[in-house]
Design a protein around this motif. Sequence first.
Motif, mmCIF file in Angstrom:
data_model
loop_
_atom_site.group_PDB
_atom_site.id
_atom_site.type_symbol
_atom_site.label_atom_id
_atom_site.label_comp_id
_atom_site.label_asym_id
_atom_site.label_seq_id
_atom_site.Cartn_x
_atom_site.Cartn_y
_atom_site.Cartn_z
ATOM 1 N N GLY A 65 0.810 -1.209 0.000
ATOM 2 C CA GLY A 65 0.000 0.000 0.000
ATOM 3 C C GLY A 65 0.843 1.259 0.000
ATOM 4 N N GLY A 66 1.923 1.244 0.799
ATOM 5 C CA GLY A 66 2.780 2.425 0.877
ATOM 6 C C GLY A 66 3.464 2.741 -0.432
ATOM 7 N N LEU A 68 2.545 1.641 -3.525
ATOM 8 C CA LEU A 68 1.556 1.970 -4.548
ATOM 9 C C LEU A 68 0.974 3.363 -4.310
ATOM 10 C CD1 LEU A 68 0.003 1.022 -7.031
ATOM 11 C CD2 LEU A 68 -1.691 -0.015 -5.499
ATOM 12 N N GLY A 69 0.742 3.695 -3.040
ATOM 13 C CA GLY A 69 0.224 5.025 -2.723
ATOM 14 C C GLY A 69 1.198 6.120 -3.122
ATOM 15 N N TYR A 70 2.487 5.897 -2.869
ATOM 16 C CA TYR A 70 3.484 6.897 -3.261
ATOM 17 C C TYR A 70 3.519 7.045 -4.775
ATOM 18 C CZ TYR A 70 7.833 9.478 -3.639
ATOM 19 O OH TYR A 70 8.769 10.442 -3.936
ATOM 20 N N ALA A 71 3.467 5.907 -5.477
ATOM 21 C CA ALA A 71 3.500 5.951 -6.938
ATOM 22 C C ALA A 71 2.310 6.725 -7.498
ATOM 23 C CB ALA A 71 3.530 4.531 -7.501
ATOM 24 N N LEU A 72 1.139 6.538 -6.910
ATOM 25 C CA LEU A 72 -0.063 7.198 -7.422
ATOM 26 C C LEU A 72 -0.132 8.669 -7.038
ATOM 27 C CD1 LEU A 72 -2.723 4.397 -6.779
ATOM 28 C CD2 LEU A 72 -1.684 5.037 -8.962
ATOM 29 N N PHE A 73 0.238 8.988 -5.782
ATOM 30 C CA PHE A 73 0.086 10.354 -5.293
ATOM 31 C C PHE A 73 1.273 11.250 -5.639
ATOM 32 C CE2 PHE A 73 -2.481 8.180 -1.772
ATOM 33 C CZ PHE A 73 -3.667 8.349 -2.452
ATOM 34 N N TYR A 74 2.484 10.667 -5.639
ATOM 35 C CA TYR A 74 3.682 11.490 -5.760
ATOM 36 C C TYR A 74 4.591 11.132 -6.947
ATOM 37 C CZ TYR A 74 2.568 12.648 -0.891
ATOM 38 O OH TYR A 74 1.943 13.066 0.262
ATOM 39 N N GLY A 75 4.552 9.896 -7.430
ATOM 40 C CA GLY A 75 5.541 9.474 -8.407
ATOM 41 C C GLY A 75 4.988 8.819 -9.645
ATOM 42 N N LEU A 76 3.812 9.222 -10.088
ATOM 43 C CA LEU A 76 3.196 8.555 -11.232
ATOM 44 C C LEU A 76 4.042 8.714 -12.496
ATOM 45 C CD1 LEU A 76 0.817 6.928 -12.273
ATOM 46 C CD2 LEU A 76 -0.407 9.072 -12.684
ATOM 47 N N ASP A 77 4.576 9.912 -12.715
ATOM 48 C CA ASP A 77 5.404 10.132 -13.903
ATOM 49 C C ASP A 77 6.654 9.260 -13.867
ATOM 50 O OD1 ASP A 77 3.602 11.971 -14.838
ATOM 51 O OD2 ASP A 77 4.701 13.722 -14.112
ATOM 52 N N GLN A 78 7.272 9.150 -12.692
ATOM 53 C CA GLN A 78 8.475 8.330 -12.560
ATOM 54 C C GLN A 78 8.160 6.862 -12.800
ATOM 55 O OE1 GLN A 78 10.511 8.982 -8.873
ATOM 56 N NE2 GLN A 78 12.244 7.666 -9.394
ATOM 57 N N TRP A 79 7.031 6.416 -12.303
ATOM 58 C CA TRP A 79 6.629 5.015 -12.483
ATOM 59 C C TRP A 79 6.384 4.709 -13.958
ATOM 60 C CZ3 TRP A 79 1.456 2.620 -10.330
ATOM 61 C CH2 TRP A 79 1.498 1.231 -10.488
ATOM 62 N N MET A 94 7.862 6.023 0.015
ATOM 63 C CA MET A 94 6.721 5.295 0.564
ATOM 64 C C MET A 94 5.716 6.329 1.070
ATOM 65 S SD MET A 94 7.316 1.942 0.398
ATOM 66 C CE MET A 94 6.492 1.072 1.735
ATOM 67 N N SER A 95 4.455 6.067 0.845
ATOM 68 C CA SER A 95 3.398 6.962 1.293
ATOM 69 C C SER A 95 2.735 6.400 2.545
ATOM 70 C CB SER A 95 2.347 7.134 0.186
ATOM 71 O OG SER A 95 1.156 7.687 0.693
ATOM 72 N N PHE A 96 2.697 7.205 3.603
ATOM 73 C CA PHE A 96 2.011 6.758 4.810
ATOM 74 C C PHE A 96 0.545 6.487 4.523
ATOM 75 C CE2 PHE A 96 -0.947 7.896 8.139
ATOM 76 C CZ PHE A 96 -0.612 6.974 9.110
ATOM 77 N N HIS A 97 -0.087 7.367 3.761
ATOM 78 C CA HIS A 97 -1.520 7.234 3.512
ATOM 79 C C HIS A 97 -1.833 5.946 2.749
ATOM 80 C CE1 HIS A 97 -0.664 11.523 4.118
ATOM 81 N NE2 HIS A 97 -1.798 11.517 4.774
ATOM 82 N N GLY A 98 -0.984 5.602 1.770
ATOM 83 C CA GLY A 98 -1.170 4.332 1.071
ATOM 84 C C GLY A 98 -0.941 3.151 1.988
ATOM 85 N N GLY A 99 0.095 3.248 2.827
ATOM 86 C CA GLY A 99 0.356 2.178 3.792
ATOM 87 C C GLY A 99 -0.778 2.008 4.775
ATOM 88 N N LEU A 100 -1.399 3.129 5.189
ATOM 89 C CA LEU A 100 -2.529 3.059 6.112
ATOM 90 C C LEU A 100 -3.688 2.295 5.485
ATOM 91 C CD1 LEU A 100 -3.971 3.876 8.729
ATOM 92 C CD2 LEU A 100 -4.618 6.023 7.595
ATOM 93 N N VAL A 101 -3.987 2.589 4.230
ATOM 94 C CA VAL A 101 -5.055 1.863 3.548
ATOM 95 C C VAL A 101 -4.731 0.378 3.482
ATOM 96 C CG1 VAL A 101 -6.253 1.556 1.344
ATOM 97 C CG2 VAL A 101 -5.794 3.858 2.205
ATOM 98 N N GLY A 102 -3.470 0.052 3.186
ATOM 99 C CA GLY A 102 -3.056 -1.352 3.138
ATOM 100 C C GLY A 102 -3.226 -2.048 4.478
ATOM 101 N N VAL A 103 -2.849 -1.373 5.559
ATOM 102 C CA VAL A 103 -2.980 -1.963 6.898
ATOM 103 C C VAL A 103 -4.446 -2.125 7.280
ATOM 104 C CG1 VAL A 103 -2.582 -1.546 9.353
ATOM 105 C CG2 VAL A 103 -0.740 -1.180 7.720
ATOM 106 N N LEU A 104 -5.273 -1.151 6.938
ATOM 107 C CA LEU A 104 -6.699 -1.251 7.260
ATOM 108 C C LEU A 104 -7.349 -2.425 6.530
ATOM 109 C CD1 LEU A 104 -7.801 2.502 7.308
ATOM 110 C CD2 LEU A 104 -7.476 0.969 9.272
ATOM 111 N N LEU A 105 -6.958 -2.649 5.287
ATOM 112 C CA LEU A 105 -7.496 -3.796 4.551
ATOM 113 C C LEU A 105 -7.032 -5.104 5.193
ATOM 114 C CD1 LEU A 105 -7.048 -2.602 0.857
ATOM 115 C CD2 LEU A 105 -9.197 -2.847 2.119
#
Length: 262
Positions: A65-66, A68-79, A94-105
């Motif tokens: 989640g962290g 993937l979240g970073y790639a979508l929110f901050y690094g899409l062009d780099q990806w 790594m994105s905390f917000h993406g990691g949080l979603v991953g942990v919640l799931l």
Amino acid sequence: MLSYPDIDPVAISLGPFQIHWYGLMYVVGFVAAWFLGRRRAARIGLTHDDIGDLIFYAALGVVLGGRLGYALFYGLDQWLADPLWIVRIWDGGMSFHGGLVGVLLAAWWFARRKRLAFFTLTDFVAPLVPIGLGAGRIGNFINHELPGRVTELPWGMPFPGMGPEPRHPSSLYEAALEGAVLFAVLWFVSATPRRRGLVSGLFLTLYGGFRFLVEFVRLPDAHIGYLAFGWVTMGMLLTLPMIAAGLALIAWSRQQPVDARV
């Protein structure tokens, strides 16, 4: 003005094989969560083996989640330009917000499997997280990531590759607030009988508040910049829903029964 510590981001190098401090900080976080979770496992009817499973699933949620979240929110062009970049986690990003979603799931799946109320489990997990958050921010600091804005405060320091101006060590601010302070508050509150959902709500609210404040002295990602008014950052926008959800959860918890399993 302080000097930036000269710490090699690579902790151990054996030929082509390298272990980065950033990766070791994740190990510290998971081991700490495993150790603390085992101390309280019986309070919600879990075994020591259950804690090992929970940490494993949470680790998958954090990493997948962290990143993937970073790639979508901050690094899409780099990806898009370098598809294999997304697997090079040791380079940072790594994105905390993406990691949080991953942990919640992961928590939702684990709670269903163990027939636990979802917020009973998240109240249990929340105090186990801050040590990992603090360690991760120290990893950011060693990795020369998350530079702060220029400052005249005596603890400002020149950031590697960014000229001689002293800057806020924003990652250390986050390590102290999201790590030490958040852990102390959540561990104390969760040690006494409280209403279900309160600890989870406090986690979201306090983390969101701390992150929002630090964003004022932390430089935004260079390829994104400020989104509005010369000070609004992506981190702020992603954090506001957390604060709102945390406050709503705290209000909701007031109508819930006291959870005596501490």
